[in-house]
Design a protein around this motif. Structure first.
Motif, PDB file in Angstrom:
ATOM      1  N   THR A   1       0.811  -1.225   0.000  1.00 26.35           N
ATOM      2  CA  THR A   1       0.000   0.000   0.000  1.00 26.35           C
ATOM      3  C   THR A   1       0.840   1.269   0.000  1.00 26.35           C
ATOM      4  O   THR A   1       0.379   2.315  -0.458  1.00 26.35           O
ATOM      5  CB  THR A   1      -0.924   0.004   1.230  1.00 26.35           C
ATOM      6  OG1 THR A   1      -0.137  -0.159   2.419  1.00 26.35           O
ATOM      7  CG2 THR A   1      -1.931  -1.132   1.147  1.00 26.35           C
TER       8      THR A   1
ATOM      9  N   CYS B   1      -2.195  -6.302   0.640  1.00 24.64           N
ATOM     10  CA  CYS B   1      -3.610  -6.658   0.636  1.00 24.64           C
ATOM     11  C   CYS B   1      -3.991  -7.546  -0.543  1.00 24.64           C
ATOM     12  O   CYS B   1      -3.345  -7.541  -1.593  1.00 24.64           O
ATOM     13  CB  CYS B   1      -4.478  -5.398   0.596  1.00 24.64           C
ATOM     14  SG  CYS B   1      -4.309  -4.338   2.035  1.00 24.64           S
TER      15      CYS B   1
ATOM     16  N   GLY C   1      -9.338  -6.208  -0.247  1.00 25.70           N
ATOM     17  CA  GLY C   1      -8.900  -5.286   0.793  1.00 25.70           C
ATOM     18  C   GLY C   1      -8.419  -5.962   2.056  1.00 25.70           C
ATOM     19  O   GLY C   1      -7.799  -5.316   2.910  1.00 25.70           O
TER      20      GLY C   1
ATOM     21  N   ASN D   1      -9.250  -5.106   6.727  1.00 26.16           N
ATOM     22  CA  ASN D   1      -8.460  -4.190   5.898  1.00 26.16           C
ATOM     23  C   ASN D   1      -7.593  -3.313   6.798  1.00 26.16           C
ATOM     24  O   ASN D   1      -7.792  -3.262   8.020  1.00 26.16           O
ATOM     25  CB  ASN D   1      -9.369  -3.364   4.975  1.00 26.16           C
ATOM     26  CG  ASN D   1     -10.284  -2.417   5.729  1.00 26.16           C
ATOM     27  OD1 ASN D   1      -9.823  -1.542   6.469  1.00 26.16           O
ATOM     28  ND2 ASN D   1     -11.595  -2.576   5.524  1.00 26.16           N
TER      29      ASN D   1
ATOM     30  N   LEU E   1     -10.348  -0.248  -0.847  1.00 36.00           N
ATOM     31  CA  LEU E   1      -9.871   0.533   0.294  1.00 36.00           C
ATOM     32  C   LEU E   1     -10.352   1.982   0.213  1.00 36.00           C
ATOM     33  O   LEU E   1     -10.617   2.611   1.248  1.00 36.00           O
ATOM     34  CB  LEU E   1      -8.350   0.480   0.376  1.00 36.00           C
ATOM     35  CG  LEU E   1      -7.769  -0.895   0.730  1.00 36.00           C
ATOM     36  CD1 LEU E   1      -6.250  -0.845   0.729  1.00 36.00           C
ATOM     37  CD2 LEU E   1      -8.279  -1.372   2.087  1.00 36.00           C
TER      38      LEU E   1
END
Length: 790
Positions: free
Chosen positions: A479, A496, A500, A664, A689
Motif C-alpha cells: 500500500t 492486501c 482489501g 483491511n 480501500l
C-alpha cells in the motif's frame, strides 16, 4: 509454475477440492532438494527425472553413478565434463542434507573425486524452469542445489529445487503409497492394516513413531506400565489425570506434553508432531458405537485391543480410552462432539518417548461409516527407535495447506538465548524464548522500557525482490508508495488482497534502484509476490532468504549507546549514531574484519530500537559482542511474553489478532500505511480501500477497563445486549497501572469516551465496564521511538 502444476494437482473428491493431499501422477515420486543442499535418488532404467527450479536463479548439478561406481552422465543422455564443484562444497560443509549424501556415497563405495556433472539453470533462470531426462541405465543420482552463505547486503540466497521421478516400473503397494524412510534404524517396524491392532513392548527411553501412511487415517494408541502388567494390574494412560495435570480441557487441537496413569506416573512424552490436530482422549471406537448406528458386528478398535491384550491376561473392556492420533473432533457451542476428516497428510506422524517400560497397542481404525478416516480406512506404520537416538523436539509447520511439512527449527541465536532459559515456544516454525529464568516477564518488560533488551526475531520471513520490474511489483503489491522510498530507507506497509483484506504487514528495505527486501510475518506474503509477478508477466525474481538472514532486536532507551560500541561502519555508510528512524546501514561487528551486519532502526516495542541482521554462521559472534557491550547498560534478554505487553501498549498490530485476511488496514488500525492521496498508482485492493476509508464500518480503538481482570482475544464488547465489537489483544499495563485492550469496534460506537462492557462467560452474564480511548495507549506521538525521553 506450469511444470509444478503438471506434477502436483490437488485431489478432487466428489467435486470437493482437497489441497492438503496433492495428487501426483501414477508412479511419480516427489523429492525436495534444499537450497545449498543435495539429495540422492536410486534410479532404474527407463525412469523419467524432472528437476524444477522453484524460485529462479538457482543453479543445479546432477551427478549420476552407474552400478560399478563410475560417474556416467551419458546414462541420462548428456555427455559432459563439468566438475561438480558446488556439490563438493556442499559435502564438505555442515549442511544437514550433506551427511545423508555422504553416507549414501560411502555405503555404495562411490568416489566423487573423479565425477562429472550436468549443470542446469544458468543465469537468468526463471521460477518454474525445468529440465527432464530419461535414464538409459540404473544408478545413483545426486541432485544438488549449490550456493554458499549470502552476504547481508547481497540478494543471492540458495533456494530449493524439486526433483520428480516417474518410475518406469512402479512398485505396486497395498494402499498406494509406501511409508516414508525411517527417522533412524528401527528396532521394530510394523505395518497395521485397517481393522487391525498390534501390541509391542517398549523400553524406557525408546521412541515410538506412529505414522499415517496414506493420510486421513486415525490410530488409537494406549500405553500400559509393563511392570504393573507383569503383576496383573492395569496402569494405563488415564484421560482425566492427564487433563487435570496438564490444565487443559477435552478435546483440543494438538497434544499434551506428557501423558499420565491414574497414579500420576508419567508414561510417555511427545517429542515430535507433524500434524498438529488430534483428539486427545475419546474412547477407541467401540462395538456399541456401530450398533447404535445400525451396524452390528462392525469391526472396532476396542475389541481389537481386547484381543491383543488377552495374550497378556488383561481383562477386556467395552471401550478403551486412547490417544486418538489424527482423529479430528469438534465441539460446538453446546459442547456436543462432532467430527470431520482428519487433518493428517500422507507421511504425517507423532513421535513419543517412553518414560518407563511399556506395553503399547496401536490400531488402524476401521471406521468407514463417517468422516473419521476420510471415509476410506488405510494403513498405519509403527516404528520403535533406540533410546540412544537424538530426536529434537518439533511441531510440524506448513507454510500453506499443500506445502511440504517442515520440522520446528532452532534459529541461529537459539543456543545464545538457551544459556538464559529453557522456556521456548513454537512460533512460525521456530523455537523462540517465552521468558527467562533469572528475570521473568515483568523484569524483561521494565528493562525494555527503562534500559535495553535483546530478543530473537529470526522467524520473520525475508524475501529478496530483484530485477528490472522489482519496483513495479512492490508498487503493485503493497500500500505504501515505493517510488518515494530511497536507497537505505525502510518503510512499514500493508499488503492486501483484491478485496482489501490483508495478506500481511511488514517492512520494505530498498537496497538499490531495482533491489528490495521484504520482511514480513508469514511466508505466504512471498508466495503472493511471486504469484503476482507471474500473473502480470513482470521481469522480477522473488526468492526466500529467511534461512540466510537471522536477526536480533536491541530495544530500549540505551539501545543506541550499546550498538554504537559494537557496530563499525565504513566512511560511506551511516553510523549507528546517525541512523534515523526507518533507515538502515551496512556495517561490521567490531572493525573492518568483523562479521557483516545490516542494522535497521526498526522494532516492535514502541521504544528507541534497532534490528541487527546477519548470516546464521555469524550469529554467535554477533550476539556475544552485543551482549558484552550491553552488560554495563543493563541489557536483558527479552521473550515473547514481554514483547506482547509492550506491543499492545504501543498499539502495534499482530497477525491473527488485529488483522486477518478479512480485515483491511483501516480496520486494523494501520490506515496510515494507505496513502490514497499521495500514491497515485494503482495497487492491489485500492478500489475497495477507497470505499472502506470513505464509509468505514469497523475501527481499531483502545479500551481502558475497570478492575484488574484481563480479557481474552475474541471476547465480545457490548452496549446493552448488542455486540458492537470484539477484543483483539489485552494486557495489564505495568507502566500505565491499568488493564488496557485493543478492540475492533463498530464505527458507530468508536468515538473516544464511549462507555461499553466487555462480556465474558456467555458474553452476557459477566460484564467488565470499559471506556473507548485513543490507541495507542502509550506514547501516541512516538517520542520514545524517536529517542526523545522525558
Amino acid at each position: 509454475m506450469g511444470v509444478l502444476q503438471q506434477f502436483e494437482t490437488p485431489q478432487v473428491r466428489g467435486g470437493v477440492l482437497v489441497p492438503g493431499l496433492p495428487l501426483l501422477p501414477p508412479g511419480t515420486e516427489r523429492h525436495p532438494v534444499p537450497g545449498g543442499g543435495s539429495r540422492t535418488l536410486a534410479i532404474e532404467v527407463g525412469d523419467e527425472i524432472t528437476v524444477v527450479n522453484r524460485e529462479g536463479l538457482q543453479s543445479c548439478e546432477l551427478v549420476f553413478f552407474d552400478p560399478q561406481g563410475r560417474s556416467n552422465s551419458g546414462l541420462l543422455g548428456v555427455q559432459t565434463s563439468h566438475q561438480p564443484e558446488g556439490l563438493r562444497a556442499i559435502l564438505n560443509s555442515a549442511e544437514p542434507s550433506a551427511r545423508r549424501v555422504r553416507a549414501a556415497l560411502e555405503k555404495s563405495g562411490f568416489d566423487l573425486a573423479n565425477a562429472t556433472c550436468i549443470r542446469l539453470f544458468g543465469p537468468g533462470s526463471r521460477a518454474g524452469d525445468s529440465a527432464s531426462f530419461t535414464a538409459e541405465g540404473p544408478g545413483l543420482l545426486i541432485v544438488a542445489a549449490p550456493g554458499g552463505p549470502m552476504a547481508v547486503d547481497a540478494q543471492n540466497p540458495p533456494t530449493d529445487l524439486v526433483a520428480y521421478v516417474k518410475r518406469a516400473r512402479p512398485v505396486q503397494r497395498k494402499g498406494g503409497q509406501a511409508p516414508p524412510d525411517p527417522l533412524a534404524d528401527p528396532l521394530t517396524d510394523i505395518n497395521i492394516q485397517p481393522g487391525q491392532a498390534r501390541t509391542y513392548e517398549v523400553k524406557k527411553g525408546q521412541y515410538i513413531q506412529v505414522l499415517d501412511v496414506q493420510g486421513r487415517e486415525c490410530s488409537d494408541f494406549q500405553a500400559l506400565d509393563l511392570r504393573a502388567v507383569e503383576k496383573g494390574r492395569i496402569a494405563d494412560i488415564d484421560p482425566t489425570t492427564t487433563r487435570s495435570l496438564s490444565g487443559s480441557l477435552y478435546p483440543r487441537p494438538g497434544l499434551f506434553a506428557k501423558y499420565y496413569s491414574v497414579d500420576m506416573q508419567p508414561l510417555v512424552e511427545i517429542v515430535q508432531d507433524t500434524c498438529g490436530r488430534h483428539d486427545t482422549f475419546g474412547l477407541a471406537c467401540t462395538a456399541r458405537y456401530y450398533e447404535d448406528l445400525g451396524y452390528p458386528g462392525h469391526v472396532n478398535c476396542s475389541d481389537n485391543i481386547n484381543r491383543e491384550f488377552e495374550r497378556y491376561g488383561l481383562p477386556p473392556r467395552g471401550g478403551w480410552p486412547a490417544i486418538n492420533f489424527f482423529f479430528n473432533t469438534l465441539l460446538d457451542d453446546a459442547n456436543a462432539i462432532g467430527m470431520d476428516d482428519p487433518w493428517s497428510r500422507p507421511g504425517d506422524f507423532v513421535l513419543v518417548r517412553a518414560l518407563t517400560d511399556l506395553l503399547c497397542v496401536s490400531t488402524a481404525c476401521p471406521c468407514d461409516v463417517d468422516p473419521a478416516n476420510g471415509w476410506n480406512p488405510t494403513d498405519i506404520q509403527v516404528r520403535v527407535y533406540d533410546q540412544q537416538e537424538d530426536f529434537s523436539r518439533s511441531i510440524g509447520f506448513r507454510m500453506t495447506a499443500d506445502a511440504q511439512v517442515e520440522p520446528t527449527k532452532k534459529t541461529a541465536f537459539h543456543d545464545c538465548f538457551a544459556e538464559h532459559t529453557r522456556d521456548f515456544v513454537e512460533y512460525n516454525g521456530y523455537w523462540l524464548p517465552n521468558q527467562f529464568n533469572d528475570h521473568g516477564t515483568i523484569a524483561e518488560y521494565w528493562a525494555c522500557r527503562e534500559k535495553a533488551a535483546i530478543m530473537d526475531l529470526s522467524p520473520l520471513r525475508k524475501f529478496e525482490v530483484t530485477g528490472p520490474d522489482a519496483e513495479a511489483l512492490m508498487q503493485l503489491c503493497v500500500t505504501r508508495n515505493m517510488k518515494k522510498l530511497s536507497v537505505g530507507q525502510v518503510v512499514y506497509t500493508a499488503m492486501c488482497y483484491e478485496h482489501g483484506g490483508m495478506v500481511d504487514d511488514g517492512t520494505v528495505f530498498r537496497l538499490g534502484d531495482d533491489n528490495f527486501r521484504w520482511v514480513g510475518g508469514c511466508g505466504t506474503s512471498g508466495l503472493w509476490l511471486r504469484e503476482q509477478a507471474e500473473k502480470h508477466g513482470m521481469d522480477v525474481w522473488v526468492r526466500s532468504s529467511t534461512d540466510q538472514l537471522h536477526n536480533i532486536a536491541v530495544q530500549g532507551p540505551l539501545s543506541r549507546d550499546i550498538l554504537r560500541e559494537v557496530i563499525w561502519t565504513p566512511e560511506n555508510r551511516t553510523t549507528v549514531e546517525e541512523l534515523g528512524v526507518f533507515r538502515f546501514t551496512v556495517g561490521r561487528i567490531g572493525d573492518f574484519h568483523g562479521p557483516a551486519v545490516v542494522v535497521s532502526r526498526t522494532g516492535y516495542t514502541g521504544e528507541l530500537g534497532f534490528e541487527v541482521f546477519c548470516h546464521p554462521k555469524d550469529a554467535r559472534e554477533v550476539f556475544d559482542a552485543v551482549w558484552a557491550a550491553g552488560q554495563p547498560h543493563g541489557l536483558t534478554p527479552f521473550g515473547l511474553a514481554a514483547l506482547d505487553m509492550v506491543r499492545i501498549e504501543a498499539g502495534l498490530v499482530f497477525a491473527g489478532f488485529e488483522f486477518t485476511d478479512q480485515t483491511n488496514p483501516f480496520e486494523a488500525g494501520i490506515g496510515f500505511t494507505v496513502p490514497l492521496k499521495s500514491k497515485e498508482d494503482d495497487f492491489i485492493g485500492r478500489k475497495v480501500l477507497e470505499e472502506r476509508k470513505a464509509h468505514p464500518t469497523r475501527k481499531l480503538v483502545g479500551l481502558d477497563l475497570v478492575g484488574h481482570q484481563v480479557p481474552s482475544s475474541g471476547d465480545c464488547v457490548r452496549i446493552g445486549r448488542a455486540q458492537v465489537g470484539e477484543i483483539t489483544s489485552a494486557v495489564r499495563s505495568p507502566i500505565l497501572g491499568k488493564v488496557i485492550a485493543l478492540c475492533r469496534m463498530d464505527a458507530t460506537h468508536a468515538e473516544e469516551g464511549t462507555q461499553v462492557e466487555v462480556g465474558q462467560l456467555d458474553g452476557l452474564q459477566k460484564r467488565i465496564p470499559a471506556t473507548v480511548v485513543r490507541a495507542p495507549h502509550f506514547d501516541p506521538t512516538k517520542e520514545r521511538v524517536k529517542g526523545i525521553y522525558a
